[in-house]
Design a protein around this motif. Sequence first.
Motif, mmCIF file in Angstrom:
data_model
loop_
_atom_site.group_PDB
_atom_site.id
_atom_site.type_symbol
_atom_site.label_atom_id
_atom_site.label_comp_id
_atom_site.label_asym_id
_atom_site.label_seq_id
_atom_site.Cartn_x
_atom_site.Cartn_y
_atom_site.Cartn_z
ATOM 1 N N SER A 106 0.955 -1.178 0.168
ATOM 2 C CA SER A 106 0.122 0.124 0.158
ATOM 3 C C SER A 106 0.848 1.254 0.028
ATOM 4 O O SER A 106 0.329 2.293 -0.504
ATOM 5 N N MET A 107 2.045 1.109 0.411
ATOM 6 C CA MET A 107 3.351 2.351 0.542
ATOM 7 C C MET A 107 3.796 2.383 -0.944
ATOM 8 O O MET A 107 4.755 3.331 -1.093
ATOM 9 N N VAL A 108 3.574 1.462 -1.724
ATOM 10 C CA VAL A 108 4.358 1.428 -3.063
ATOM 11 C C VAL A 108 3.658 2.390 -4.036
ATOM 12 O O VAL A 108 2.458 2.113 -4.223
ATOM 13 N N ARG A 109 4.264 3.251 -4.648
ATOM 14 C CA ARG A 109 3.480 4.332 -5.600
ATOM 15 C C ARG A 109 3.332 3.484 -7.083
ATOM 16 O O ARG A 109 4.015 2.568 -7.454
ATOM 17 N N ALA A 110 2.366 3.876 -7.934
ATOM 18 C CA ALA A 110 2.010 3.476 -9.075
ATOM 19 C C ALA A 110 3.017 3.446 -10.008
ATOM 20 O O ALA A 110 3.536 2.461 -10.784
ATOM 21 N N ASP A 111 3.938 4.530 -10.123
ATOM 22 C CA ASP A 111 5.068 4.654 -10.978
ATOM 23 C C ASP A 111 6.010 3.687 -10.550
ATOM 24 O O ASP A 111 6.694 3.138 -11.591
ATOM 25 N N VAL A 112 6.345 3.304 -9.240
ATOM 26 C CA VAL A 112 7.243 2.258 -8.914
ATOM 27 C C VAL A 112 6.758 0.951 -9.322
ATOM 28 O O VAL A 112 7.641 0.321 -10.018
ATOM 29 N N LEU A 113 5.437 0.423 -9.336
ATOM 30 C CA LEU A 113 5.208 -0.571 -9.778
ATOM 31 C C LEU A 113 5.288 -0.861 -11.368
ATOM 32 O O LEU A 113 5.677 -1.798 -11.764
ATOM 33 N N ASP A 114 4.997 0.365 -12.028
ATOM 34 C CA ASP A 114 5.220 0.232 -13.432
ATOM 35 C C ASP A 114 6.515 0.220 -13.784
ATOM 36 O O ASP A 114 7.142 -0.281 -14.687
ATOM 37 N N GLY A 115 7.563 0.739 -12.784
ATOM 38 C CA GLY A 115 8.970 0.723 -13.092
ATOM 39 C C GLY A 115 9.344 -0.972 -12.984
ATOM 40 O O GLY A 115 10.272 -1.380 -13.477
#
Length: 434
Positions: A106-115
């Motif tokens: 839940s603390m992981v941002r969307a841009d990080v998951l796409d990265g």
Amino acid sequence: MGTSSFLTTPHLAHALAQMKAGPPCLFLTGRAGTGKSTLLRRFRAETEQKLAVVAPTGIAALNVEGETVHSFFRFPPRPIAASDVDEVPDKSLYQALDTLVIDEVSMVRADVLDGIDRFLRLNGREADKPFGGVRMILVGDPFQLAPVVSSPAERQFLRAHYKTPYFFSASVLRTAGMESLELEQVFRQEDPEFVHLLNGIRSATVTPDVVDALNERCVPDFEAAEGEPFVTLTTTNARARHINDENLRRLKGTWERYDGEVEGAFAAMENPPLPAPATLALKKGAQVMFVKNDPERRWVNGTMGRVKKLDARGILVDVDGEEIDVEPVEWEMVRYEYDRSTRRIEAETVGAFVQFPLKVAYAITIHKSQGKTFDRVVVDLTGGTFAHGQVYVALSRCRTLEGIVLRRPLARHDLILDRAVTTFTRYRHLLESR
């Protein structure tokens, strides 16, 4: 929760089976106290998959004996654009990877998951598949912790590219799909009425009469009786520090100070994520909290106690009438490496921190109470709440309603809920089986 709980709880047994051989992308969620962390430990102990476990912060990574997301994927400390992700010279680790677990997702941002998706496509086994063909297990509760957006520039970047900063807004999930599995049975609290109250706080759907009932626990000038280890949960570090300093100041006697030892990667960092104080300063009679599980099970992370004796050799702590000789322990910072000779992914120790597993704990912040369980809690909302899920996290740390004291009455505006989370929860089935 021990092994027997898994053997007698079909829902947890099913969840464990899904982690072992379930969908390509599994979101494991559940309310506070439903056993997510215990399930993750069990999965790690039993899986034969080539596995890595990562988390969004240094402390969270230490707690799961894993690596931070940014370290594992070599990401820069800023919002991740496609140009920030490239091929690496040695792809062996990522091409060997079968399963990646992201804890506190839940603390992981969307841009990080796409990265992560782009990185694994470039460096993993299968460039044409989401996450390079690696199975993903995402663990966390969006109702508790939100992603950190630390600057106006970051906020502007995320608004330009995503509906929300949360992981579930990542573009990859629109093609990869994500199946959800929610743990339902709460183990931390046994009283069904208290569990019902917490559910209402979590979703900000409590009625005024429920708030009134909770406010009966309000005692503005509360002082804990001798021998009752209440911990105060506050919204800010400054407030927690003030409460701890005031209580220590009242104690008679001399100080003892214990310097921790840092090695390797810990020593190389300017502000290392230390799970205990670098210098632990105590007086006899101080209220303390253990900050690491004991292999001999004499305490767990969050157990409260009181200092009985201090000397240069060690610390004697009273825990519910039992006196325990506490010795320094070691936390290891790990980095995953692929061992070609054994064809296994190994967690190599790259840094160590040695210190007594204790911290002064008359008060801690609500954020730092995440994952812990207490018998007696004072919830101090002085200055008001300012973050999504704060009140729910604070109240759900306690086993019973009777163990909670409110420093001031709870108001409706204290229940801050990001509607993006409720929208995701309502429609997350649309991500399944894409």
